[in-house]
Design a protein around this motif. Sequence first.
Motif, PDB file in Angstrom:
ATOM      1  N   LEU A 188       0.814  -1.214   0.000  1.00  0.00           N
ATOM      2  CA  LEU A 188       0.000   0.000   0.000  1.00  0.00           C
ATOM      3  C   LEU A 188       0.845   1.261   0.000  1.00  0.00           C
ATOM      4  CD1 LEU A 188      -3.084  -0.867   2.221  1.00  0.00           C
ATOM      5  CD2 LEU A 188      -2.688  -1.239  -0.215  1.00  0.00           C
ATOM      6  N   GLN A 189       2.108   1.163   0.353  1.00  0.00           N
ATOM      7  CA  GLN A 189       2.978   2.333   0.200  1.00  0.00           C
ATOM      8  C   GLN A 189       3.049   2.745  -1.265  1.00  0.00           C
ATOM      9  OE1 GLN A 189       6.943   2.087   1.971  1.00  0.00           O
ATOM     10  NE2 GLN A 189       7.738   3.487   0.422  1.00  0.00           N
ATOM     11  N   ALA A 190       3.186   1.769  -2.147  1.00  0.00           N
ATOM     12  CA  ALA A 190       3.231   2.075  -3.578  1.00  0.00           C
ATOM     13  C   ALA A 190       1.906   2.653  -4.054  1.00  0.00           C
ATOM     14  CB  ALA A 190       3.583   0.818  -4.375  1.00  0.00           C
ATOM     15  N   ASN A 191       0.790   2.128  -3.527  1.00  0.00           N
ATOM     16  CA  ASN A 191      -0.507   2.672  -3.915  1.00  0.00           C
ATOM     17  C   ASN A 191      -0.663   4.104  -3.425  1.00  0.00           C
ATOM     18  OD1 ASN A 191      -3.186   2.138  -5.149  1.00  0.00           O
ATOM     19  ND2 ASN A 191      -3.926   2.568  -3.077  1.00  0.00           N
ATOM     20  N   ALA A 192      -0.158   4.392  -2.220  1.00  0.00           N
ATOM     21  CA  ALA A 192      -0.208   5.765  -1.706  1.00  0.00           C
ATOM     22  C   ALA A 192       0.567   6.711  -2.608  1.00  0.00           C
ATOM     23  CB  ALA A 192       0.339   5.813  -0.281  1.00  0.00           C
ATOM     24  N   ALA A 193       1.727   6.261  -3.081  1.00  0.00           N
ATOM     25  CA  ALA A 193       2.525   7.103  -3.976  1.00  0.00           C
ATOM     26  C   ALA A 193       1.779   7.354  -5.290  1.00  0.00           C
ATOM     27  CB  ALA A 193       3.873   6.450  -4.247  1.00  0.00           C
ATOM     28  N   ARG A 194       1.181   6.304  -5.840  1.00  0.00           N
ATOM     29  CA  ARG A 194       0.513   6.422  -7.141  1.00  0.00           C
ATOM     30  C   ARG A 194      -0.751   7.269  -7.054  1.00  0.00           C
ATOM     31  NH1 ARG A 194      -3.167   3.159  -9.930  1.00  0.00           N
ATOM     32  NH2 ARG A 194      -3.184   1.657  -8.221  1.00  0.00           N
ATOM     33  N   GLN A 195      -1.617   6.958  -6.089  1.00  0.00           N
ATOM     34  CA  GLN A 195      -2.865   7.717  -5.971  1.00  0.00           C
ATOM     35  C   GLN A 195      -2.599   9.150  -5.509  1.00  0.00           C
ATOM     36  OE1 GLN A 195      -5.232   6.437  -7.316  1.00  0.00           O
ATOM     37  NE2 GLN A 195      -5.424   4.245  -6.914  1.00  0.00           N
ATOM     38  N   GLY A 196      -1.597   9.322  -4.650  1.00  0.00           N
ATOM     39  CA  GLY A 196      -1.261  10.661  -4.209  1.00  0.00           C
ATOM     40  C   GLY A 196      -0.802  11.546  -5.344  1.00  0.00           C
ATOM     41  N   ALA A 197      -0.030  10.971  -6.260  1.00  0.00           N
ATOM     42  CA  ALA A 197       0.433  11.750  -7.415  1.00  0.00           C
ATOM     43  C   ALA A 197      -0.746  12.192  -8.274  1.00  0.00           C
ATOM     44  CB  ALA A 197       1.414  10.922  -8.239  1.00  0.00           C
ATOM     45  N   VAL A 198      -1.730  11.308  -8.444  1.00  0.00           N
ATOM     46  CA  VAL A 198      -2.924  11.650  -9.228  1.00  0.00           C
ATOM     47  C   VAL A 198      -3.705  12.768  -8.545  1.00  0.00           C
ATOM     48  CG1 VAL A 198      -5.168  10.784  -9.996  1.00  0.00           C
ATOM     49  CG2 VAL A 198      -3.116   9.376 -10.295  1.00  0.00           C
TER      50      VAL A 198
END
Length: 427
Positions: A326-336
Amino acid sequence: MPEHSSLLARHRAVMPRWSPLHYENPIEIVGGKGARVTDAEGTTYLDFFVGILTNMIGYDVAEVREAVERQLATGIVHTSAVYLLRGQVELAEKIARLSGIPDAKVFFTNSGTEANETALLLAAYARRSDQVLAMRQSYHGRSFGAVAVTGNRSWTNLSYSPLDVHFLHGGDRHLPQFTTLSDADYTTACVEDLRHVLATVTGQGVAALLAEPIQGVGGFTMPPDGFFAAYKEVLDEHGILFISDEVQTGWGRTGQSFFGIHNHGVTPDMMTFAKGLGNGFAVGGVVARGDLMDGPHATGVSTFGGNPISMAAANATLDYVLDNDLQANAARQGAVLLGGLRDAVADLPVVIDVRGKGLMFAIELTDAGLAAALMEATRERGLLIGRGGLYGNVVRMAPPLNLTDAEAAEGLGILIDSVRAVNEATP
């Protein structure tokens, strides 16, 4: 009388007036699933604040619910930490490993306030000093000691405290003397101020610096990456301990690293944690160098700290975060989300700044009234958000770490529409 109005009247009769409620007409949340909650009058919302960053992976998560149910089925809800607790040991092993702190040991509490009190006690004991450094605009809890290191007058009742505290720069680039500086020059200026503080207003033997990598209540303000590495060089020269308050920045929420302080290339002497780890169940704690944790000579115990139910929930939550990256998901969704907000609203007159890291982002508005209006606007459109900032003029968002693409797009659309509506309604 509507459900919410009736309960609000009862609330005001028996609850303290200094404990605030969100929204002009506060709501009671009675159900939840995933990233959505439902209030007592049947309205459903997408939740981008999740219990002040506490329901880290959303609501009614099967893995967490089932882990708690298995523990409940044993008949053991609580035994206290004077007995061996398998779940406590297992969770401590995971946290010690993830922290990067050498020879780390863990002590569990019930909240971030208690965790920060524990860390301050460990530091004061180790250094035989009541002197502490903290950050302007910070927030570390509501207890006597935690309030002492809170650099925000809105959360501070007393002018005296059990600690001798000196406040530093780091979350205040809006001040005129800093606004034109580059990241490097800002860091240099703050480091020189730290040196000056140590030379002028502290005695020998400062115990510790306690700092949030990203200031939560402060409105998700943050110094540039590497800032705390520069601070730590000075601290190390004086033997001053460094405590990172990870209550809001831990467990991968920033997307960039698993703990917020690691964004600065720093391994602190201690970290405090709470909130999201239990996904709604009460858990907090300190992870520290073994020599610091073992230092105090007096007996200490947290009666409910590390209780079997909270440990079951926390182990399941942490495993879920790690197993699903979920760290990677946080990075991806946060960028969006951050990119979309900056493109759509950053040039509106009511907006001062859009900032954040990962799934921890905020919009700073020109005054507190507009922040309140934006909260109402998003709620009317089906989105719950939070508020903060030194002047109450920041709305802050921290969605569940497992936020989906569709939920991110929906929330972004509501935010953009709401900011535009507030801007249009402002003379």
